[in-house]
Write a protein that holds these residues in place. Sequence first.
Motif, PDB file in Angstrom:
ATOM      1  N   ARG A  87       0.804  -1.220   0.000  1.00 21.35           N
ATOM      2  CA  ARG A  87       0.000   0.000   0.000  1.00 21.35           C
ATOM      3  C   ARG A  87       0.835   1.266   0.000  1.00 21.35           C
ATOM      4  O   ARG A  87       0.290   2.350  -0.070  1.00 21.35           O
ATOM      5  CB  ARG A  87      -0.935   0.004   1.198  1.00 21.35           C
ATOM      6  CG  ARG A  87      -2.274  -0.597   0.814  1.00 21.35           C
ATOM      7  CD  ARG A  87      -3.293  -0.402   1.884  1.00 21.35           C
ATOM      8  NE  ARG A  87      -3.992  -1.654   2.102  1.00 21.35           N
ATOM      9  CZ  ARG A  87      -4.144  -2.208   3.289  1.00 21.35           C
ATOM     10  NH1 ARG A  87      -3.660  -1.615   4.360  1.00 21.35           N
ATOM     11  NH2 ARG A  87      -4.787  -3.337   3.403  1.00 21.35           N
ATOM     12  N   GLY A  88       2.107   1.141   0.096  1.00 27.18           N
ATOM     13  CA  GLY A  88       2.941   2.334  -0.039  1.00 27.18           C
ATOM     14  C   GLY A  88       3.510   2.826   1.270  1.00 27.18           C
ATOM     15  O   GLY A  88       4.552   3.446   1.293  1.00 27.18           O
ATOM     16  N   SER A  89       2.850   2.556   2.395  1.00 27.26           N
ATOM     17  CA  SER A  89       3.460   2.948   3.658  1.00 27.26           C
ATOM     18  C   SER A  89       3.486   1.738   4.566  1.00 27.26           C
ATOM     19  O   SER A  89       2.459   1.131   4.832  1.00 27.26           O
ATOM     20  CB  SER A  89       2.671   4.085   4.306  1.00 27.26           C
ATOM     21  OG  SER A  89       1.386   3.614   4.639  1.00 27.26           O
ATOM     22  N   LEU A  90       4.679   1.393   5.019  1.00 25.02           N
ATOM     23  CA  LEU A  90       4.815   0.200   5.847  1.00 25.02           C
ATOM     24  C   LEU A  90       4.300   0.514   7.242  1.00 25.02           C
ATOM     25  O   LEU A  90       4.653   1.521   7.826  1.00 25.02           O
ATOM     26  CB  LEU A  90       6.282  -0.210   5.917  1.00 25.02           C
ATOM     27  CG  LEU A  90       6.528  -1.477   6.725  1.00 25.02           C
ATOM     28  CD1 LEU A  90       6.138  -2.688   5.921  1.00 25.02           C
ATOM     29  CD2 LEU A  90       7.965  -1.556   7.146  1.00 25.02           C
ATOM     30  N   PRO A  91       3.466  -0.387   7.787  1.00 24.22           N
ATOM     31  CA  PRO A  91       3.034  -0.204   9.172  1.00 24.22           C
ATOM     32  C   PRO A  91       4.240  -0.277  10.111  1.00 24.22           C
ATOM     33  O   PRO A  91       5.217  -0.962   9.804  1.00 24.22           O
ATOM     34  CB  PRO A  91       2.084  -1.376   9.412  1.00 24.22           C
ATOM     35  CG  PRO A  91       1.965  -2.107   8.132  1.00 24.22           C
ATOM     36  CD  PRO A  91       2.938  -1.590   7.167  1.00 24.22           C
ATOM     37  N   MET A  92       4.164   0.439  11.231  1.00 20.90           N
ATOM     38  CA  MET A  92       5.292   0.482  12.154  1.00 20.90           C
ATOM     39  C   MET A  92       5.122  -0.489  13.322  1.00 20.90           C
ATOM     40  O   MET A  92       6.020  -0.653  14.128  1.00 20.90           O
ATOM     41  CB  MET A  92       5.461   1.906  12.703  1.00 20.90           C
ATOM     42  CG  MET A  92       6.287   2.794  11.802  1.00 20.90           C
ATOM     43  SD  MET A  92       7.999   2.252  11.792  1.00 20.90           S
ATOM     44  CE  MET A  92       8.341   2.116  10.086  1.00 20.90           C
ATOM     45  N   LEU A  93       3.928  -1.094  13.429  1.00 21.85           N
ATOM     46  CA  LEU A  93       3.693  -2.033  14.524  1.00 21.85           C
ATOM     47  C   LEU A  93       3.380  -3.409  13.955  1.00 21.85           C
ATOM     48  O   LEU A  93       2.824  -3.514  12.858  1.00 21.85           O
ATOM     49  CB  LEU A  93       2.528  -1.560  15.390  1.00 21.85           C
ATOM     50  CG  LEU A  93       2.800  -0.297  16.201  1.00 21.85           C
ATOM     51  CD1 LEU A  93       1.520   0.207  16.845  1.00 21.85           C
ATOM     52  CD2 LEU A  93       3.871  -0.546  17.252  1.00 21.85           C
ATOM     53  N   PRO A  94       3.738  -4.464  14.678  1.00 22.30           N
ATOM     54  CA  PRO A  94       3.474  -5.808  14.175  1.00 22.30           C
ATOM     55  C   PRO A  94       1.997  -6.021  13.882  1.00 22.30           C
ATOM     56  O   PRO A  94       1.130  -5.505  14.594  1.00 22.30           O
ATOM     57  CB  PRO A  94       3.925  -6.713  15.330  1.00 22.30           C
ATOM     58  CG  PRO A  94       4.875  -5.898  16.110  1.00 22.30           C
ATOM     59  CD  PRO A  94       4.446  -4.483  15.963  1.00 22.30           C
ATOM     60  N   GLY A  95       1.704  -6.751  12.843  1.00 23.12           N
ATOM     61  CA  GLY A  95       0.330  -7.058  12.490  1.00 23.12           C
ATOM     62  C   GLY A  95      -0.120  -8.350  13.156  1.00 23.12           C
ATOM     63  O   GLY A  95       0.543  -8.861  14.062  1.00 23.12           O
ATOM     64  N   SER A  96      -1.220  -8.899  12.673  1.00 22.82           N
ATOM     65  CA  SER A  96      -1.790 -10.064  13.348  1.00 22.82           C
ATOM     66  C   SER A  96      -1.656 -11.332  12.514  1.00 22.82           C
ATOM     67  O   SER A  96      -2.273 -12.344  12.813  1.00 22.82           O
ATOM     68  CB  SER A  96      -3.264  -9.796  13.649  1.00 22.82           C
ATOM     69  OG  SER A  96      -3.910  -9.456  12.438  1.00 22.82           O
ATOM     70  N   HIS A  97      -0.851 -11.262  11.433  1.00 26.93           N
ATOM     71  CA  HIS A  97      -0.792 -12.434  10.556  1.00 26.93           C
ATOM     72  C   HIS A  97       0.511 -13.214  10.718  1.00 26.93           C
ATOM     73  O   HIS A  97       0.889 -13.965   9.839  1.00 26.93           O
ATOM     74  CB  HIS A  97      -0.965 -12.004   9.096  1.00 26.93           C
ATOM     75  CG  HIS A  97      -2.288 -11.378   8.839  1.00 26.93           C
ATOM     76  ND1 HIS A  97      -3.366 -12.078   8.363  1.00 26.93           N
ATOM     77  CD2 HIS A  97      -2.709 -10.105   9.039  1.00 26.93           C
ATOM     78  CE1 HIS A  97      -4.407 -11.269   8.265  1.00 26.93           C
ATOM     79  NE2 HIS A  97      -4.040 -10.070   8.658  1.00 26.93           N
ATOM     80  N   GLY A  98       1.204 -12.987  11.826  1.00 24.01           N
ATOM     81  CA  GLY A  98       2.497 -13.625  12.038  1.00 24.01           C
ATOM     82  C   GLY A  98       2.421 -15.137  11.974  1.00 24.01           C
ATOM     83  O   GLY A  98       3.157 -15.774  11.229  1.00 24.01           O
ATOM     84  N   TRP A  99       1.497 -15.700  12.743  1.00 14.33           N
ATOM     85  CA  TRP A  99       1.423 -17.152  12.861  1.00 14.33           C
ATOM     86  C   TRP A  99       1.254 -17.802  11.489  1.00 14.33           C
ATOM     87  O   TRP A  99       1.991 -18.715  11.122  1.00 14.33           O
ATOM     88  CB  TRP A  99       0.298 -17.527  13.811  1.00 14.33           C
ATOM     89  CG  TRP A  99       0.043 -18.992  13.896  1.00 14.33           C
ATOM     90  CD1 TRP A  99      -1.081 -19.645  13.521  1.00 14.33           C
ATOM     91  CD2 TRP A  99       0.942 -20.000  14.381  1.00 14.33           C
ATOM     92  NE1 TRP A  99      -0.947 -20.992  13.734  1.00 14.33           N
ATOM     93  CE2 TRP A  99       0.295 -21.245  14.259  1.00 14.33           C
ATOM     94  CE3 TRP A  99       2.250 -19.979  14.888  1.00 14.33           C
ATOM     95  CZ2 TRP A  99       0.886 -22.442  14.634  1.00 14.33           C
ATOM     96  CZ3 TRP A  99       2.839 -21.174  15.257  1.00 14.33           C
ATOM     97  CH2 TRP A  99       2.172 -22.381  15.143  1.00 14.33           C
TER      98      TRP A  99
END
Lengths: 280, 294
Positions: A43-55
């Motif tokens: 999307r053009g800007s990387l989120p700065m906090l971990p997301g919820s799709h790690g597992w």
Amino acid sequence: MVENRPWANFFAHLMLIGGVALVVFPVYIAIVASTQAPGDLLRGSLPMLPGSHGWENYKAMWSTGLSRAGAPPAGHMLWNSFVMAMAITIGKLSISLLSAFAIVYFRFRFRMFFFWLIFITLMLPVEVRIIPTYQVVADLSMLNSFAGLSIPLIASATATFLFRQFFMTVPEEMLEAARVDGAGPLKFFKDILMPLSITNIAALFVIMFIYGWNQYLWPLLITTDPDYYTIVMGIQRMTSEENPQWHLIMAAVVLAALPPVLVILFMQRLFVKGLTETEK
Amino acid sequence: MQTKRMTFPGHWLPYALLAPQVIITLIFFIWPAGQAMYQSLLREDAFGLRSTFVGLENFARLFRDGAYLNSLSVTAVFAIGTTLLSMSVALLLASTVNRMIRSRSTYTTLLVWPYAIAPAIAGVLWWFIFHPSIGVIPYVLNVVGYDWNHRTSGADAMMLVVFAAAWKQISYNFLFFLAGLQSIPQSLIEAAAIDGASPIKRFWTIVFPLLTPTTFFLMVVNVVYAMFDTFGIIHATTEGGPSQATNTLVYKVYSDGFVGLNLGSSAAQSVILMAIVVALTVVQFRFIERRVNY
């Protein structure tokens, strides 16, 4: 510290925290990226906090991998890396211990010649003899095998010199006592020298394991069969794809970096000892 | 070279003990190195069927070849940039950590672990955060008006590989600088402080000169690292590009020989690299014999 300056201390801490942040930053970004959903990174800007799709990302990477990019599952590549690193480490340690023992505890013809022969290997890293070494391994039909991945890398001048140095500091009386008691060379080696060298062996083990795990050029040259890909070189195959799946690649990057980093963190004292002694 | 005063008698045993190391050295080190030297004197025809002896022609060609001369200067810029950046950051961090008493070991732990990360992985990490369309840093740079693109700009690509290579090497330099700093007698620094020298003055007139042996040692090690251990960084990221801007000597040996199959030229480049390693090893060992030289 010589004088007490609260402000200077404050700035020193600030600077060190900045330094640590700089060192951690790329890995933090990798961890964040590895927990995002497929589209989130584009999307053009990387989120700065971990997301919820790690597992799910790590699970997908571990068991299926990016087969479209020709890379096997990460679990398999990690296993290959582990086997290669252990083979290189154990091989280097055993042949170096034996040759240092021969050089220190025996007098024989061509001793100096052999010593210099081993010394020369310091000046011939794989990087400067890529093609001919590849040809030798191909002629011995060792391409795509663990033997080919490890054996050509296990000659070690550094380890031989370190053990030689250490054996020279073992008191003469040890040998005299052992011989009075009737111990032969192999018994002396096994029951006296080995137990004495155990800290040195452990320190070198840490350094060599990291060296083995991080091999890149050599596996790249001699493995064409994905069954033998190691994780460090496998990641390159994934990034050279048309549309790299960054969230999965970053999961693989974290998996590839984890084992050697854990080794350093848990064996820091041995690591520092190994590092400072091999470079002297 | 000395042995023990008392040694074991043995006719065949020492040879048997040395055999594994010596056999591997001969097969995988000495023989290929000899082959490289031999091949550097030959030229193969286009189909690889026949090779003719051409003497030093391969070397002469290299030094007339603009691409090779470019690779020499790229390697020099890369090695100097990596060494300077990594060593200055490490020295700054080490001398600050050295002031600390209680938190010293915590900071050390937090700073040493990148040593464990493979050069290729370090390259991919930095490639990702500098990625022109999805990276964090180009996003920030864009705000201040700099259009970062390491795919088209050679300078950007060079900076990227220097950052990745220097980042990985900070931990190594840090450990050696910290060890060097701790061996400097505290009394010298206290005496200067009593005479009224400021911390900055003390650093430049006492600490830094006393660190010279460590600094020289690290300079050699860092140059060797930048020249020979960074193949993974280049190969996993820029692959020598854009337009040869990051094509270092080691990467060029690989791409000319293994990808381009120009064996004679690649072998000649190998021989030049061997000469460089030998020179650097000699410098390193001469220096270490006189480790303390001030």
